[in-house]
Enzyme design. Structure first.
Site, short mmCIF file in Angstrom:
data_model
loop_
_atom_site.label_atom_id
_atom_site.label_comp_id
_atom_site.label_asym_id
_atom_site.label_seq_id
_atom_site.Cartn_x
_atom_site.Cartn_y
_atom_site.Cartn_z
CE LYS A 107 -14.94 -39.98 -20.52
NZ LYS A 107 -15.36 -40.38 -19.17
CB SER B 176 -19.62 -37.24 -20.80
OG SER B 176 -19.32 -37.32 -22.16
CB THR C 268 -14.68 -47.56 -6.31
OG1 THR C 268 -14.51 -46.86 -7.56
CG2 THR C 268 -16.16 -47.75 -6.01
CE1 TYR D 269 -11.86 -39.82 -22.28
CE2 TYR D 269 -11.81 -37.77 -23.53
CZ TYR D 269 -12.02 -38.45 -22.34
OH TYR D 269 -12.39 -37.76 -21.21
N1 LIG Z 1 -9.19 -33.89 -16.53
C1 LIG Z 1 -9.73 -33.60 -17.69
O1 LIG Z 1 -9.22 -32.75 -18.44
C2 LIG Z 1 -11.00 -34.28 -18.12
C3 LIG Z 1 -11.73 -33.71 -19.18
C4 LIG Z 1 -12.90 -34.32 -19.59
C5 LIG Z 1 -13.34 -35.45 -18.96
N2 LIG Z 1 -12.61 -36.00 -17.94
C6 LIG Z 1 -13.12 -37.23 -17.31
O2 LIG Z 1 -13.16 -37.06 -15.93
C7 LIG Z 1 -13.04 -38.33 -15.28
C8 LIG Z 1 -11.99 -38.23 -14.19
O3 LIG Z 1 -10.73 -37.99 -14.80
P1 LIG Z 1 -9.56 -37.17 -14.08
O4 LIG Z 1 -9.35 -35.95 -14.85
O5 LIG Z 1 -9.80 -37.08 -12.64
O6 LIG Z 1 -8.34 -38.15 -14.42
P2 LIG Z 1 -7.33 -38.95 -13.47
O7 LIG Z 1 -6.66 -37.99 -12.55
O8 LIG Z 1 -6.49 -39.74 -14.41
O9 LIG Z 1 -8.27 -39.93 -12.60
C9 LIG Z 1 -8.93 -41.01 -13.23
C10 LIG Z 1 -9.59 -41.90 -12.20
O10 LIG Z 1 -10.19 -43.01 -12.87
C11 LIG Z 1 -9.67 -44.23 -12.30
N3 LIG Z 1 -9.60 -45.30 -13.30
C12 LIG Z 1 -9.10 -45.24 -14.55
N4 LIG Z 1 -9.15 -46.47 -15.12
C13 LIG Z 1 -9.71 -47.30 -14.20
C14 LIG Z 1 -10.01 -48.69 -14.18
N5 LIG Z 1 -9.74 -49.50 -15.22
N6 LIG Z 1 -10.59 -49.21 -13.07
C15 LIG Z 1 -10.86 -48.43 -11.99
N7 LIG Z 1 -10.56 -47.11 -11.94
C16 LIG Z 1 -9.99 -46.56 -13.03
C17 LIG Z 1 -8.27 -43.85 -11.83
O11 LIG Z 1 -7.77 -44.81 -10.92
P3 LIG Z 1 -6.16 -45.04 -10.75
O12 LIG Z 1 -5.67 -43.90 -9.89
O13 LIG Z 1 -6.07 -46.37 -10.07
O14 LIG Z 1 -5.56 -45.02 -12.10
C18 LIG Z 1 -8.58 -42.49 -11.21
O15 LIG Z 1 -9.19 -42.64 -9.96
C19 LIG Z 1 -12.70 -39.34 -16.38
O16 LIG Z 1 -13.88 -40.05 -16.73
C20 LIG Z 1 -12.24 -38.46 -17.53
O17 LIG Z 1 -12.46 -39.06 -18.79
C21 LIG Z 1 -11.44 -35.44 -17.52
#
Ligand SMILES: NC(=O)c1ccc[n+]([C@@H]2O[C@H](COP(=O)([O-])OP(=O)(O)OC[C@H]3O[C@@H](n4cnc5c(N)ncnc54)[C@H](OP(=O)(O)O)[C@@H]3O)[C@@H](O)[C@H]2O)c1
Length: 277
Positions: A150, A132, A33, A146
């Site tokens: 989580k 998470s 999605t 946040y």
């Molecule tokens: N990277 C880290 O350090 C880290 C650490 C711990 C946990 N996480 C978790 O890993 C998951 C993925 O994060 P990521 O690191 O890949 O970050 P990212 O690069 O910012 O990607 C986030 C994804 O979530 C989508 N998203 C955010 N808000 C949304 C909404 N309201 N409706 C639909 N889609 C939405 C974004 O879509 P858009 O492109 O349209 O914004 C994007 O596809 C998240 O749940 C995050 O909390 C990440």
């Protein structure tokens, strides 16, 4: 390896994109999605479907899951990946900012899994993975809401793992440490609109500065995270918890050690709270 149908939220970038690419490369079918239903650059192929999902539209979320199920008549793996971070001291967050953080990070994943579970139970198989964060286990100052969102996702996944297991459904919480995605970018990360200067020089402000300084140099490699997730999905007995990245392991262990220390130090008082009969 059997070809599986994966449903992954938030494949436009970051971990979701890496996971969709890795699952496709391994021969699986992927329903990903994005907010607008358009495939991002770098994601294509005959085994890919993209559906539009905006996580704040909770009624729409359930419809999308059913639409995804109808595409191949099954969902083998469901990954709640879409999410974002809200930074700023807890005191500074508005009711609206808090509600949005919990809607996207908790209520939307909940709507996804509640829509997916009847299909999985009917087949007697499936795997739900909720992304998470290590922040759920070891919350830091400066991003408490946040972490709270989580933690809520972590706790409900722990319960679900026990509820769904009798129906042949595996459930895993994936808790990454810092990964090199857009997570810390201005696109993804949100800051509380209100600022409270008193917090800036305190633990909250310092933690936020340290967090943002990691943007672009996070140790975690999204492609390796994706391969790790594929590996646990193929495991005979997938874990209930998967930490990702060495920093997550160190941080979670430090928090759990502290929990053990407190439990041991106050054990007499803890036990004394029961009736004596
Ligand atoms: N990277 C880290 O350090 C880290 C650490 C711990 C946990 N996480 C978790 O890993 C998951 C993925 O994060 P990521 O690191 O890949 O970050 P990212 O690069 O910012 O990607 C986030 C994804 O979530 C989508 N998203 C955010 N808000 C949304 C909404 N309201 N409706 C639909 N889609 C939405 C974004 O879509 P858009 O492109 O349209 O914004 C994007 O596809 C998240 O749940 C995050 O909390 C990440």
């Amino acid at each position: 390896m059997a070809r599986k149908v994966w449903f992954i939220t938030g494949v436009s970038r970051g971990l979701g994109l890496a996971l969709a690419q890795t699952a496709l490369a391994a021969g699986h079918m992927v329903i990903g999605t994005t907010r607008d239903g358009v495939a991002p650059e770098g994601l294509s192929g005959p085994r890919l479907n993209i559906l539009a999902l905006e996580a704040t539209d909770l009624e729409g979320v359930a419809l999308v899951v059913n639409q995804a199920h109808a595409l191949h008549g099954r969902l083998d793996v469901v990954v709640n990946n879409a999410g974002y971070g809200l930074i700023g001291p807890i005191e500074a967050a508005s009711a609206q900012e808090i509600e949005r953080q919990f809607t996207v990070n908790v209520f939307a994943p909940l709507a996804v899994l509640r829509a997916a579970l009847p299909h999985m139970r009917a087949r007697g198989r499936g795997h739900i993975l909720n992304i998470s964060s290590v922040a759920a286990i070891a919350p830091a100052p400066g991003a408490g809401l946040y972490a709270a969102s989580k933690s809520a996702l972590w706790a409900l996944t722990q319960s679900l793992a026990q509820e769904a297991a009798p129906f042949g459904i595996w459930t895993t919480t994936v808790s990454p440490g810092p990964f090199r995605t857009d997570f810390l970018s201005d696109h993804s990360m949100r800051r509380t609109a209100a600022t409270i200067p008193a917090y800036e020089a305190s633990a909250s402000g310092q933690a936020t500065q340290a967090l943002m300084a990691r943007a672009g140099v996070q140790a975690g490699d999204p492609a390796k995270a994706a391969r790790a997730i594929l590996e646990i999905v193929e495991a005979d007995e997938p874990p209930v918890d998967l930490l990702l990245g060495a920093a997550a392991l160190t941080r979670a262990r430090a928090r759990l050690d502290r929990f053990d220390e407190d439990a041991a130090r106050w054990e007499v008082l803890t036990r004394a709270a029961d009736f004596t009969d």
